[in-house]
Design an enzyme around this catalytic site. Structure first.
Site, PDB file in Angstrom:
ATOM      1  N   SER A  15       1.623   6.134   6.429  1.00  0.00           N
ATOM      2  CA  SER A  15       2.395   7.379   6.447  1.00  0.00           C
ATOM      3  C   SER A  15       3.543   7.341   5.454  1.00  0.00           C
ATOM      4  CB  SER A  15       2.918   7.647   7.863  1.00  0.00           C
ATOM      5  OG  SER A  15       3.428   6.462   8.427  1.00  0.00           O
ATOM      6  N   ARG A  16       3.913   6.143   4.999  1.00  0.00           N
ATOM      7  CA  ARG A  16       5.009   6.037   4.018  1.00  0.00           C
ATOM      8  C   ARG A  16       4.920   4.691   3.303  1.00  0.00           C
ATOM      9  NH1 ARG A  16       9.061   3.377   7.428  1.00  0.00           N
ATOM     10  NH2 ARG A  16       8.269   3.490   9.549  1.00  0.00           N
ATOM     11  N   SER A  38       2.150   5.273  13.052  1.00  0.00           N
ATOM     12  CA  SER A  38       2.624   4.972  14.394  1.00  0.00           C
ATOM     13  C   SER A  38       3.319   6.180  15.008  1.00  0.00           C
ATOM     14  CB  SER A  38       3.564   3.771  14.301  1.00  0.00           C
ATOM     15  OG  SER A  38       4.247   3.579  15.474  1.00  0.00           O
ATOM     16  N   ASN A  91      -2.175  -3.158   6.450  1.00  0.00           N
ATOM     17  CA  ASN A  91      -0.868  -2.990   5.804  1.00  0.00           C
ATOM     18  C   ASN A  91       0.274  -2.768   6.805  1.00  0.00           C
ATOM     19  OD1 ASN A  91       0.989  -2.043   3.457  1.00  0.00           O
ATOM     20  ND2 ASN A  91       0.951  -0.305   4.882  1.00  0.00           N
ATOM     21  N   SER A 143       3.373 -11.437   2.588  1.00  0.00           N
ATOM     22  CA  SER A 143       4.681 -11.263   1.938  1.00  0.00           C
ATOM     23  C   SER A 143       5.095 -12.583   1.300  1.00  0.00           C
ATOM     24  CB  SER A 143       5.725 -10.881   2.989  1.00  0.00           C
ATOM     25  OG  SER A 143       7.022 -11.004   2.453  1.00  0.00           O
ATOM     26  N   TYR A 156       9.188 -12.629  11.359  1.00  0.00           N
ATOM     27  CA  TYR A 156       8.434 -11.956  10.277  1.00  0.00           C
ATOM     28  C   TYR A 156       7.708 -12.993   9.413  1.00  0.00           C
ATOM     29  CZ  TYR A 156       7.761  -8.824   6.233  1.00  0.00           C
ATOM     30  OH  TYR A 156       7.230  -8.087   5.191  1.00  0.00           O
ATOM     31  N   ALA A 158       6.783 -16.007  10.205  1.00  0.00           N
ATOM     32  CA  ALA A 158       5.687 -16.624  10.976  1.00  0.00           C
ATOM     33  C   ALA A 158       4.485 -15.692  11.002  1.00  0.00           C
ATOM     34  CB  ALA A 158       6.158 -16.931  12.396  1.00  0.00           C
ATOM     35  N   LYS A 160       3.691 -13.377   8.811  1.00  0.00           N
ATOM     36  CA  LYS A 160       3.107 -13.222   7.469  1.00  0.00           C
ATOM     37  C   LYS A 160       2.401 -14.504   7.015  1.00  0.00           C
ATOM     38  CE  LYS A 160       4.226  -8.962   6.842  1.00  0.00           C
ATOM     39  NZ  LYS A 160       3.200  -7.936   6.661  1.00  0.00           N
ATOM     40  N   ILE A 189       9.689  -4.925  -3.058  1.00  0.00           N
ATOM     41  CA  ILE A 189       9.086  -3.651  -3.446  1.00  0.00           C
ATOM     42  C   ILE A 189      10.064  -2.530  -3.099  1.00  0.00           C
ATOM     43  CG2 ILE A 189       7.084  -2.117  -3.163  1.00  0.00           C
ATOM     44  CD1 ILE A 189       6.448  -4.952  -4.362  1.00  0.00           C
TER      45      ILE A 189
HETATM   46  P1  NDP Z   1       7.395   0.839   5.806  1.00  0.00           P
HETATM   47  O1  NDP Z   1       8.332   0.484   6.922  1.00  0.00           O
HETATM   48  O2  NDP Z   1       7.864   1.742   4.724  1.00  0.00           O
HETATM   49  O3  NDP Z   1       6.045   1.471   6.445  1.00  0.00           O
HETATM   50  C1  NDP Z   1       5.402   0.830   7.502  1.00  0.00           C
HETATM   51  C2  NDP Z   1       4.172   1.614   7.857  1.00  0.00           C
HETATM   52  O4  NDP Z   1       3.532   0.960   8.969  1.00  0.00           O
HETATM   53  C3  NDP Z   1       4.457   3.033   8.313  1.00  0.00           C
HETATM   54  O5  NDP Z   1       3.402   3.869   7.899  1.00  0.00           O
HETATM   55  C4  NDP Z   1       4.455   2.908   9.835  1.00  0.00           C
HETATM   56  O6  NDP Z   1       4.122   4.118  10.520  1.00  0.00           O
HETATM   57  C5  NDP Z   1       3.360   1.894  10.023  1.00  0.00           C
HETATM   58  N1  NDP Z   1       3.399   1.194  11.300  1.00  0.00           N
HETATM   59  C6  NDP Z   1       4.445   0.523  11.860  1.00  0.00           C
HETATM   60  N2  NDP Z   1       4.062   0.001  13.038  1.00  0.00           N
HETATM   61  C7  NDP Z   1       2.764   0.352  13.224  1.00  0.00           C
HETATM   62  C8  NDP Z   1       1.819   0.136  14.260  1.00  0.00           C
HETATM   63  N3  NDP Z   1       2.124  -0.581  15.349  1.00  0.00           N
HETATM   64  N4  NDP Z   1       0.565   0.662  14.129  1.00  0.00           N
HETATM   65  C9  NDP Z   1       0.236   1.383  13.036  1.00  0.00           C
HETATM   66  N5  NDP Z   1       1.088   1.624  12.023  1.00  0.00           N
HETATM   67  C10 NDP Z   1       2.334   1.116  12.133  1.00  0.00           C
HETATM   68  O7  NDP Z   1       6.887  -0.574   5.218  1.00  0.00           O
HETATM   69  P2  NDP Z   1       6.548  -0.999   3.709  1.00  0.00           P
HETATM   70  O8  NDP Z   1       5.743   0.048   3.062  1.00  0.00           O
HETATM   71  O9  NDP Z   1       7.780  -1.486   3.063  1.00  0.00           O
HETATM   72  O10 NDP Z   1       5.620  -2.285   3.987  1.00  0.00           O
HETATM   73  C11 NDP Z   1       4.220  -2.209   4.151  1.00  0.00           C
HETATM   74  C12 NDP Z   1       3.678  -3.621   4.360  1.00  0.00           C
HETATM   75  O11 NDP Z   1       4.049  -4.439   3.248  1.00  0.00           O
HETATM   76  C13 NDP Z   1       4.234  -4.307   5.590  1.00  0.00           C
HETATM   77  O12 NDP Z   1       3.247  -5.099   6.184  1.00  0.00           O
HETATM   78  C14 NDP Z   1       5.347  -5.182   5.016  1.00  0.00           C
HETATM   79  O13 NDP Z   1       5.596  -6.291   5.829  1.00  0.00           O
HETATM   80  C15 NDP Z   1       4.729  -5.580   3.694  1.00  0.00           C
HETATM   81  N6  NDP Z   1       5.713  -5.989   2.686  1.00  0.00           N
HETATM   82  C16 NDP Z   1       6.689  -5.124   2.250  1.00  0.00           C
HETATM   83  C17 NDP Z   1       7.598  -5.528   1.264  1.00  0.00           C
HETATM   84  C18 NDP Z   1       8.660  -4.610   0.742  1.00  0.00           C
HETATM   85  O14 NDP Z   1       9.470  -5.062  -0.084  1.00  0.00           O
HETATM   86  N7  NDP Z   1       8.707  -3.345   1.117  1.00  0.00           N
HETATM   87  C19 NDP Z   1       7.531  -6.883   0.707  1.00  0.00           C
HETATM   88  C20 NDP Z   1       6.492  -7.702   1.240  1.00  0.00           C
HETATM   89  C21 NDP Z   1       5.603  -7.251   2.187  1.00  0.00           C
HETATM   90  P3  NDP Z   1       5.281   5.189  10.962  1.00  0.00           P
HETATM   91  O15 NDP Z   1       5.723   5.841   9.664  1.00  0.00           O
HETATM   92  O16 NDP Z   1       4.582   6.127  11.854  1.00  0.00           O
HETATM   93  O17 NDP Z   1       6.358   4.374  11.587  1.00  0.00           O
END
Ligand code: NDP
Length: 248
Positions: A15-16, A38, A91, A143, A156, A158, A160, A189
């Site tokens: 979603s984002r 979510s 993701n 990550s 987190y 652990a 990842k 990112i």
């Molecule tokens: P965001 O917080 O921007 O987005 C997280 C997304 O996951 C949202 O779409 C959210 O939905 C969804 N979500 C959260 N919990 C659940 C759930 N229980 N079931 C289904 N969907 C869920 O995160 P990022 O885009 O920054 O990160 C994406 C991935 O990349 C993650 O796994 C993060 O750990 C990893 N990552 C990110 C980095 C960064 O610098 N940003 C660096 C390294 C890894 P909703 O919008 O409805 O809450």
């Protein structure tokens, strides 16, 4: 060149942020995209519409990746709606940062359930379809923190790091069936979330990165296109670092 023409992808948490970036680039490469969220219903529905306008099939599903039962129901529903599944991108992820001294049991459990157990849930659910068609690509969003560790992020890190062990095991287990499983380890990112941070702090992070900039969701999404597509048909069990050289 469209690299994912007529493939069906499931992306959790799109979603984002990075997930939304992956969904857009996959659709630009001709993939049909089923994605979850979510709670962000409005952005999810807007993204589904945007993807559909690119000429592919797209649908948003509200589904908690951390729930075993919801994951099974989701994947069966996607196969009913789309007819098949070829790619899974795990993701969805959350953080609940704190020093160990202040980290509650709930903070640990929630992060591990959403980030790591979700990968088990979703992989179990797609496995039967991948086995039947004798192909499939699974991409797990780990990550840099899962590789290196980070003070204040023991839960987190652990989760990842666990994803990497899971990725390598599934690559070994399912390789003979032409099912590939790889992980991506993004560094810093820049998303809407990081745009709210103090610019001076963010600039100091950028300066510490060999490529002298934060990554974009598109940078991660392009690596996902490679791992999802037939371009990587001989690549499995790997961790692809998309971090501007941070760990070098
Ligand atoms: P965001 O917080 O921007 O987005 C997280 C997304 O996951 C949202 O779409 C959210 O939905 C969804 N979500 C959260 N919990 C659940 C759930 N229980 N079931 C289904 N969907 C869920 O995160 P990022 O885009 O920054 O990160 C994406 C991935 O990349 C993650 O796994 C993060 O750990 C990893 N990552 C990110 C980095 C960064 O610098 N940003 C660096 C390294 C890894 P909703 O919008 O409805 O809450």
């Amino acid at each position: 060149m469209k690299l994912l023409e007529n493939k069906v992808a499931i992306i959790t948490g799109a979603s984002r942020g990075i997930g939304a970036g992956i969904a857009s680039i996959f659709a630009q490469h001709g993939a049909h995209v089923a994605f979850t969220y979510s709670s962000s219903e409005a952005p999810a529905l807007a993204l589904a519409e945007e993807l559909t306008s690119l000429g592919v099939k797209a649908k948003a599903y509200k589904s908690n990746a951390g729930s075993f039962d919801e994951a099974q129901v989701l994947v069966d529903q996607v196969v009913t709606d789309f007819g098949q599944v070829d790619i899974l991108v795990n993701n969805a992820g959350i953080t609940k940062d704190n020093l160990l001294m202040r980290m509650s049991e709930q903070d640990f459990d929630q992060v591990v359930e959403t980030n790591l157990k979700s990968v088990f849930n979703m992989t179990k659910a797609v496995q039967k379809y991948f086995l039947k068609q004798r192909s499939g690509s699974i991409i797990n969003m780990s990550s840099v923190v899962g590789v290196k560790g980070n003070a204040g992020q023991a839960n987190y890190a652990a989760s990842k790091a666990g994803m990497i062990g899971f990725t390598k095991s599934i690559a070994l287990e399912l390789g003979s069936r032409n099912i590939r499983c790889n992980a991506i380890a993004p560094g810093f990112i820049e998303t809407e979330m990081t745009a709210k941070l103090d610019e001076k702090v963010v600039q100091s992070w950028r300066e510490g990165i060999p490529l002298k900039r934060g990554g974009s969701p598109e940078d991660v999404a392009n690596a996902c296109v490679f791992l999802a597509s037939d371009l990587s048909s001989y690549v499995t069990g790997q961790v692809l670092h998309v971090d501007g050289g941070m760990l070098t």
